[in-house]
Write an enzyme that holds these catalytic residues in place. Sequence first.
Site, PDB file in Angstrom:
ATOM      1  N   GLU A 125      11.861  73.552  14.026  1.00 59.04           N
ATOM      2  CA  GLU A 125      11.814  75.005  13.791  1.00 59.04           C
ATOM      3  C   GLU A 125      11.306  75.297  12.378  1.00 59.04           C
ATOM      4  OE1 GLU A 125      16.045  75.532  15.134  1.00 59.04           O
ATOM      5  OE2 GLU A 125      15.144  77.174  16.276  1.00 59.04           O
ATOM      6  N   GLU A 145      18.906  70.123  21.080  1.00 60.50           N
ATOM      7  CA  GLU A 145      19.986  71.110  21.125  1.00 60.50           C
ATOM      8  C   GLU A 145      20.762  71.033  22.435  1.00 60.50           C
ATOM      9  OE1 GLU A 145      17.067  71.623  19.821  1.00 60.50           O
ATOM     10  OE2 GLU A 145      17.266  72.829  18.009  1.00 60.50           O
TER      11      GLU A 145
HETATM   12  C1  1HE Z   1      22.989  63.517  10.521  1.00 61.39           C
HETATM   13  C2  1HE Z   1      22.048  64.163  11.338  1.00 61.39           C
HETATM   14  C3  1HE Z   1      22.273  65.537  11.637  1.00 61.39           C
HETATM   15  C4  1HE Z   1      21.415  62.125  11.094  1.00 61.39           C
HETATM   16  N1  1HE Z   1      23.366  66.141  11.115  1.00 61.39           N
HETATM   17  N2  1HE Z   1      24.058  64.160  10.028  1.00 61.39           N
HETATM   18  N3  1HE Z   1      19.779  67.083  15.391  1.00 61.39           N
HETATM   19  C5  1HE Z   1      19.938  66.013  16.185  1.00 61.39           C
HETATM   20  O1  1HE Z   1      20.572  66.059  17.210  1.00 61.39           O
HETATM   21  C6  1HE Z   1      19.335  64.737  15.667  1.00 61.39           C
HETATM   22  C7  1HE Z   1      20.432  63.764  15.256  1.00 61.39           C
HETATM   23  N4  1HE Z   1      19.920  62.602  14.530  1.00 61.39           N
HETATM   24  C8  1HE Z   1      19.299  61.570  15.160  1.00 61.39           C
HETATM   25  O2  1HE Z   1      18.998  61.594  16.344  1.00 61.39           O
HETATM   26  C9  1HE Z   1      18.955  60.386  14.299  1.00 61.39           C
HETATM   27  O3  1HE Z   1      19.787  60.423  13.127  1.00 61.39           O
HETATM   28  C10 1HE Z   1      17.469  60.314  13.851  1.00 61.39           C
HETATM   29  C11 1HE Z   1      16.571  59.968  15.056  1.00 61.39           C
HETATM   30  C12 1HE Z   1      17.013  61.617  13.204  1.00 61.39           C
HETATM   31  C13 1HE Z   1      17.323  59.204  12.768  1.00 61.39           C
HETATM   32  O4  1HE Z   1      17.889  57.985  13.265  1.00 61.39           O
HETATM   33  P1  1HE Z   1      18.234  56.831  12.216  1.00 61.39           P
HETATM   34  O5  1HE Z   1      18.647  55.631  13.035  1.00 61.39           O
HETATM   35  O6  1HE Z   1      17.140  56.663  11.227  1.00 61.39           O
HETATM   36  O7  1HE Z   1      19.502  57.384  11.361  1.00 61.39           O
HETATM   37  P2  1HE Z   1      21.054  57.466  11.777  1.00 61.39           P
HETATM   38  O8  1HE Z   1      21.692  56.126  11.548  1.00 61.39           O
HETATM   39  O9  1HE Z   1      21.231  58.081  13.099  1.00 61.39           O
HETATM   40  O10 1HE Z   1      21.614  58.511  10.713  1.00 61.39           O
HETATM   41  C14 1HE Z   1      21.744  58.192   9.333  1.00 61.39           C
HETATM   42  C15 1HE Z   1      22.802  59.123   8.769  1.00 61.39           C
HETATM   43  O11 1HE Z   1      22.336  60.485   8.866  1.00 61.39           O
HETATM   44  C16 1HE Z   1      24.111  59.081   9.557  1.00 61.39           C
HETATM   45  O12 1HE Z   1      25.170  59.356   8.652  1.00 61.39           O
HETATM   46  P3  1HE Z   1      26.080  58.156   8.052  1.00 61.39           P
HETATM   47  O13 1HE Z   1      27.034  58.858   7.146  1.00 61.39           O
HETATM   48  O14 1HE Z   1      26.704  57.510   9.240  1.00 61.39           O
HETATM   49  O15 1HE Z   1      25.122  57.235   7.324  1.00 61.39           O
HETATM   50  C17 1HE Z   1      23.969  60.240  10.511  1.00 61.39           C
HETATM   51  O16 1HE Z   1      25.228  60.748  10.950  1.00 61.39           O
HETATM   52  C18 1HE Z   1      23.280  61.258   9.619  1.00 61.39           C
HETATM   53  N5  1HE Z   1      22.566  62.259  10.386  1.00 61.39           N
HETATM   54  N6  1HE Z   1      21.092  63.280  11.686  1.00 61.39           N
HETATM   55  C19 1HE Z   1      24.224  65.444  10.343  1.00 61.39           C
HETATM   56  N7  1HE Z   1      21.430  66.248  12.377  1.00 61.39           N
HETATM   57  C20 1HE Z   1      19.605  76.379  13.647  1.00 61.39           C
HETATM   58  S1  1HE Z   1      19.894  75.601  15.054  1.00 61.39           S
HETATM   59  C21 1HE Z   1      19.167  74.065  14.980  1.00 61.39           C
HETATM   60  C22 1HE Z   1      19.825  73.190  15.992  1.00 61.39           C
HETATM   61  C23 1HE Z   1      19.524  71.748  15.778  1.00 61.39           C
HETATM   62  O17 1HE Z   1      18.842  71.353  14.861  1.00 61.39           O
HETATM   63  S2  1HE Z   1      20.220  70.710  16.917  1.00 61.39           S
HETATM   64  C24 1HE Z   1      19.522  69.167  16.578  1.00 61.39           C
HETATM   65  C25 1HE Z   1      20.358  68.370  15.622  1.00 61.39           C
END
Ligand code: 1HE
Length: 271
Positions: A125, A145
Site C-alpha cells: 500500500e 491481510e
Molecule cells: C514482523 C512483521 C510484521 C516480520 N509485523 N513483526 N504482514 C505480514 O503478514 C507479513 C509478515 N512477515 C512475513 O511474512 C515475513 O516476516 C517476511 C516474508 C516479510 C520476511 O521473512 P524473514 O524470514 O526474512 O523474516 P522473519 O524471521 O519472519 O521476521 C524477522 C523478524 O521480523 C521477526 O521478529 P523477531 O523478533 O522474531 O526477530 C518477525 O516477527 C518480525 N516481523 N514481519 C511485526 N509485519 C494498514 S493495514 C495493513 C495490513 C497489513 O499490512 S497485513 C500484512 C502484515
Amino acid sequence: MTAPASSAEFAELPPTLHAERRGARGEVAVLKLVRAEKRNALDDPTVHGIETFFSALPAGIRAVVLAGEGEHFSAGLDLAELSERDVFAGVEHSRFWHRAFERIEFGTVPVVAVLHGAVVGGGLELAAAAHVRVAERSAFYALPETSRGIFVGGGGSVRLPPLIGTARMMDMMLTGRTLSAEEGHAIGLTHYLVANGEGLAKGLDLAHRIAGNAPFTNFAVMHLLPRIARSDPAAGFATEALAAAIAQGDEEAKARLKAFLKKRGPKVARS
Ligand code: 1HE
C-alpha cells in the site's frame, strides 16, 4: 553524489527512518525505512514519521526516493501493534495511514519507490502511493491481510485496483497469491525491473530526471492527471485545457520552448 546537507534539515524522524539529500544542489531526498530487524514492518511512529517527512520537506527538494534497508522493502503493518484495538480505534488507525500516504500521493514532489524482497500488505500500500516504482528482481508482492483475518487499511483498495485491476487484487487477497518481480512488472505494478542491488541507482537516476522538470508540470502530473482520469470526460477536457494553458504561460515553459527552437533544448531520444 551526496550533497553536504545534514539530516538536521529534515523534520524530526523516528529511528526507523533515515533521510538524506542527494545531487549537486541536494534536489533529491532519499527516505529509507531502516527497521531491517523487523523487516521494515510499519509501526505507528514510522507511519507518523512518513507523514511528517512528506509534510515538511526542506526547500529545494524536487523529488524523493523511498527505499528500504535490509533484505525486504517492507513486511507491512506491524502485527505486534494490532492486538487489542477496538472497532473505532481500528477506523481511526486506518484513517491515520490514509493521511500519511496521502502526503505522498498528493504531496509537494514526485516520489520514486525502490522495491526489493517482501513488498507485502501495508508495504505494498505504501509503494502504491508513490508515483513511479522500480523493482529489483528479488521483489515479491502479496496481500496477506486475509490470512491474518483483517482487511487492507492503508488505501490499498483505492490505489491498487487502478494499478493492477480489481479482479487481480481479489485473487491476491482471497487466495494469498504472491506475485514475483517479473509478474508485477508485466501487469504494470512496477515501471522498471532491474538486477538485485541496482534499484537505488535507478531510482536516483529517475528522481534526478524528475527533479529537472518544470515544477508546474510535475504538480499537474501528480495532482491533476489522476483526478482527470477519474472524472467524467467533459470535466477532464476542461481541466486539461486549463492546465495546458497555465503550464505554457509559465516563464519556465517559455524558456524551455525557446531553448529547443534555438537548438539548445534536448531532443527526444530512442530508449
Ligand atoms: C514482523 C512483521 C510484521 C516480520 N509485523 N513483526 N504482514 C505480514 O503478514 C507479513 C509478515 N512477515 C512475513 O511474512 C515475513 O516476516 C517476511 C516474508 C516479510 C520476511 O521473512 P524473514 O524470514 O526474512 O523474516 P522473519 O524471521 O519472519 O521476521 C524477522 C523478524 O521480523 C521477526 O521478529 P523477531 O523478533 O522474531 O526477530 C518477525 O516477527 C518480525 N516481523 N514481519 C511485526 N509485519 C494498514 S493495514 C495493513 C495490513 C497489513 O499490512 S497485513 C500484512 C502484515
